[in-house]
Design an enzyme around this catalytic site. Structure first.
Site, PDB file in Angstrom:
ATOM      1  N   PHE A  87       0.846  -1.035   0.136  1.00  0.00           N
ATOM      2  CA  PHE A  87       0.102   0.326   0.192  1.00  0.00           C
ATOM      3  C   PHE A  87       0.984   0.992  -0.303  1.00  0.00           C
ATOM      4  O   PHE A  87       1.876   1.432   0.852  1.00  0.00           O
ATOM      5  CB  PHE A  87      -1.156  -0.410   1.269  1.00  0.00           C
ATOM      6  CG  PHE A  87      -1.734  -1.213   1.265  1.00  0.00           C
ATOM      7  CD1 PHE A  87      -1.784  -2.686   0.956  1.00  0.00           C
ATOM      8  CD2 PHE A  87      -3.173  -0.451   1.066  1.00  0.00           C
ATOM      9  CE1 PHE A  87      -2.965  -3.303   1.067  1.00  0.00           C
ATOM     10  CE2 PHE A  87      -4.418  -1.200   0.612  1.00  0.00           C
ATOM     11  CZ  PHE A  87      -4.361  -2.939   1.074  1.00  0.00           C
ATOM     12  N   GLY A  90      -1.325   8.341  -0.006  1.00  0.00           N
ATOM     13  CA  GLY A  90      -0.744   9.554   1.011  1.00  0.00           C
ATOM     14  C   GLY A  90       0.706   9.389   0.622  1.00  0.00           C
ATOM     15  O   GLY A  90       0.522   9.312  -0.750  1.00  0.00           O
ATOM     16  N   GLU A 270      -1.305  -6.079  13.656  1.00  0.00           N
ATOM     17  CA  GLU A 270       0.096  -6.861  13.592  1.00  0.00           C
ATOM     18  C   GLU A 270      -0.856  -7.626  14.587  1.00  0.00           C
ATOM     19  O   GLU A 270      -0.207  -9.084  15.072  1.00  0.00           O
ATOM     20  CB  GLU A 270       0.742  -6.004  14.090  1.00  0.00           C
ATOM     21  CG  GLU A 270       2.173  -7.042  14.369  1.00  0.00           C
ATOM     22  CD  GLU A 270       3.561  -5.882  14.352  1.00  0.00           C
ATOM     23  OE1 GLU A 270       4.277  -5.297  13.769  1.00  0.00           O
ATOM     24  OE2 GLU A 270       3.797  -5.039  15.432  1.00  0.00           O
TER      25      GLU A 270
HETATM   26  N1  UDP Z   1       0.642   3.192   4.352  1.00  0.00           N
HETATM   27  C1  UDP Z   1       0.282   3.905   3.773  1.00  0.00           C
HETATM   28  N2  UDP Z   1      -0.050   5.643   3.707  1.00  0.00           N
HETATM   29  C2  UDP Z   1      -0.452   5.623   5.450  1.00  0.00           C
HETATM   30  C3  UDP Z   1       0.399   5.016   6.399  1.00  0.00           C
HETATM   31  C4  UDP Z   1       0.076   3.889   5.773  1.00  0.00           C
HETATM   32  O1  UDP Z   1       0.488   3.717   2.097  1.00  0.00           O
HETATM   33  O2  UDP Z   1      -0.416   7.538   5.572  1.00  0.00           O
HETATM   34  C5  UDP Z   1       1.327   2.094   4.539  1.00  0.00           C
HETATM   35  C6  UDP Z   1       2.706   1.762   3.863  1.00  0.00           C
HETATM   36  O3  UDP Z   1       2.590   0.215   3.052  1.00  0.00           O
HETATM   37  C7  UDP Z   1       3.253   1.099   5.317  1.00  0.00           C
HETATM   38  C8  UDP Z   1       2.373  -0.083   5.904  1.00  0.00           C
HETATM   39  O4  UDP Z   1       0.504   1.085   5.824  1.00  0.00           O
HETATM   40  O5  UDP Z   1       4.430   1.223   4.971  1.00  0.00           O
HETATM   41  C9  UDP Z   1       2.788   0.834   7.361  1.00  0.00           C
HETATM   42  O6  UDP Z   1       2.123   1.903   8.341  1.00  0.00           O
HETATM   43  P1  UDP Z   1       3.691   2.661   8.886  1.00  0.00           P
HETATM   44  O7  UDP Z   1       5.112   2.233   7.916  1.00  0.00           O
HETATM   45  O8  UDP Z   1       3.150   3.799   8.811  1.00  0.00           O
HETATM   46  O9  UDP Z   1       3.891   1.991   9.847  1.00  0.00           O
HETATM   47  P2  UDP Z   1       4.965   1.652  10.708  1.00  0.00           P
HETATM   48  O10 UDP Z   1       5.253  -0.392  10.419  1.00  0.00           O
HETATM   49  O11 UDP Z   1       6.328   2.684  10.887  1.00  0.00           O
HETATM   50  O12 UDP Z   1       4.852   1.684  12.690  1.00  0.00           O
END
Ligand code: UDP
Length: 322
Positions: A87, A90, A270
């Protein structure tokens, strides 16, 4: 929380599009090509600094526990179609280029791979030169105002997309975060019915009570304090299409029940993933080599880093802060 999104497909499924069909993919026996040259495997020698098998007898995969020449030969014979679901909603489209470019260098090289990119900015999907047998499919999803909705909403969109399209196009499915790059071979040694990656932050945690599982009994993701094997990351997981479909749908449905009960699991999908994998054991556990990050010190037992998460400014890339 809002899940009322529709996925719009940019291309029609190649099959008959009948989503009541289930994939009949089964791996062949482990047949290797004749005459292949490779180092003789030893019964006595191997990694001794880490455990390379779980207590349910599934492989725990580290560099040095497999021979890529042998593994590739076996899986090339099966020639599976591998889907990567990512995904980029944004501002996360900025991560696409490096992810795909490095994926072409290191991810399932010489295998058939389709990157399914779910995005609200089709025009920001970069043109990347792909190797033969590999392609990109773009699926349009609406924008979101909460990052939690994107992260958790992936389960709904992936469920719909597998039902409507991916089932007829892939044999294995990987779910991956986009804000990362491939750094080293990520190959057929990762393939199994259900493969989960140990979270780099908790793979050495001695006491299961310290895993960040969901601990509130009101949530569907609840795990009692005295239960648990490992803490798995939701940033990389994969397996047979039907097993992945079951799990992705499970995470979606459990989060919907939580939503009705006005609760969101501590670490969104998760938490649900970890609950599922506690009682439905993965058939391969991949070491933290399969997802490290750019900002953590590398531990001695991690000899190679296959994917690394990029350091990002959360306040800048996410649509909301908390
Ligand atoms: N993601 C996205 N847009 C957003 C937030 C999340 O596309 O505004 C997707 C993206 O693929 C990202 C994943 O969701 O890699 C996980 O979110 P994020 O990396 O922010 O989570 P983290 O692993 O840093 O907690």
């Amino acid at each position: 929380m809002q899940y009322g999104y529709e996925v719009r497909f940019s291309s029609k499924p190649e099959g008959d599009g009948d989503d009541t069909q289930t994939s009949s993919w089964k791996p062949n026996a482990l047949i290797m090509e004749k005459g292949l040259k490779y180092d003789k495997p030893s019964v006595m020698k191997g990694r001794t600094d880490v455990n390379s098998i779980t207590n349910w007898n599934a492989p725990l995969v580290w560099e040095g526990t497999f021979d890529p020449v042998v593994i590739d030969s076996i899986y090339k014979k099966m020639d599976p179609r591998i889907a990567v679901i990512v995904f980029a909603v944004g501002k996360y489209t900025r991560f696409l280029k490096a992810f795909i470019e490095t994926g072409e260098k290191y991810f399932m090289v010489d295998f058939r791979v389709t990157y399914y990119i779910f995005t609200d900015h089709e025009d920001e999907v970069p043109k990347v030169q792909l190797a033969a047998g590999r392609k990109i499919t773009i699926l349009t999803v609406p924008s979101a105002t909460r990052w939690q909705d994107v992260v958790l909403g992936r389960m709904k969109w992936a469920t719909i997309a597998i039902d409507q399209q991916i089932r007829s196009e892939a044999d294995y499915v990987f779910m991956m975060d986009i804000d990362s790059t491939f750094r080293y071979r990520f190959g057929a040694e990762s393939l199994s019915r259900l493969s989960a990656v140990l979270h780099r932050g908790y793979y050495k945690t001695p006491d299961r009570a310290n895993f960040p599982y969901e601990r509130r009994p009101q949530s569907q993701a609840y795990i009692p304090i005295d239960e648990g094997d490992y803490y798995y990351t939701a940033a990389v997981w994969g397996g047979y299409l039907e097993d992945m479909y079951t799990l992705v749908k499970y995470c979606y449905e459990q989060s919907k029940i939580d939503e009705k009960n006005n609760i969101e699991a501590a670490w969104q999908e998760e938490s649900h993933l970890n609950k599922y994998l506690l009682y439905n054991k993965p058939t391969k556990v991949l070491s933290a080599e399969y997802l490290w990050c750019d900002y953590d010190r590398i531990t001695e037992d991690v000899k190679v880093i296959r994917i690394s998460q990029i350091a990002k400014n959360y306040a800048e890339v996410r649509p909301n802060w908390n």
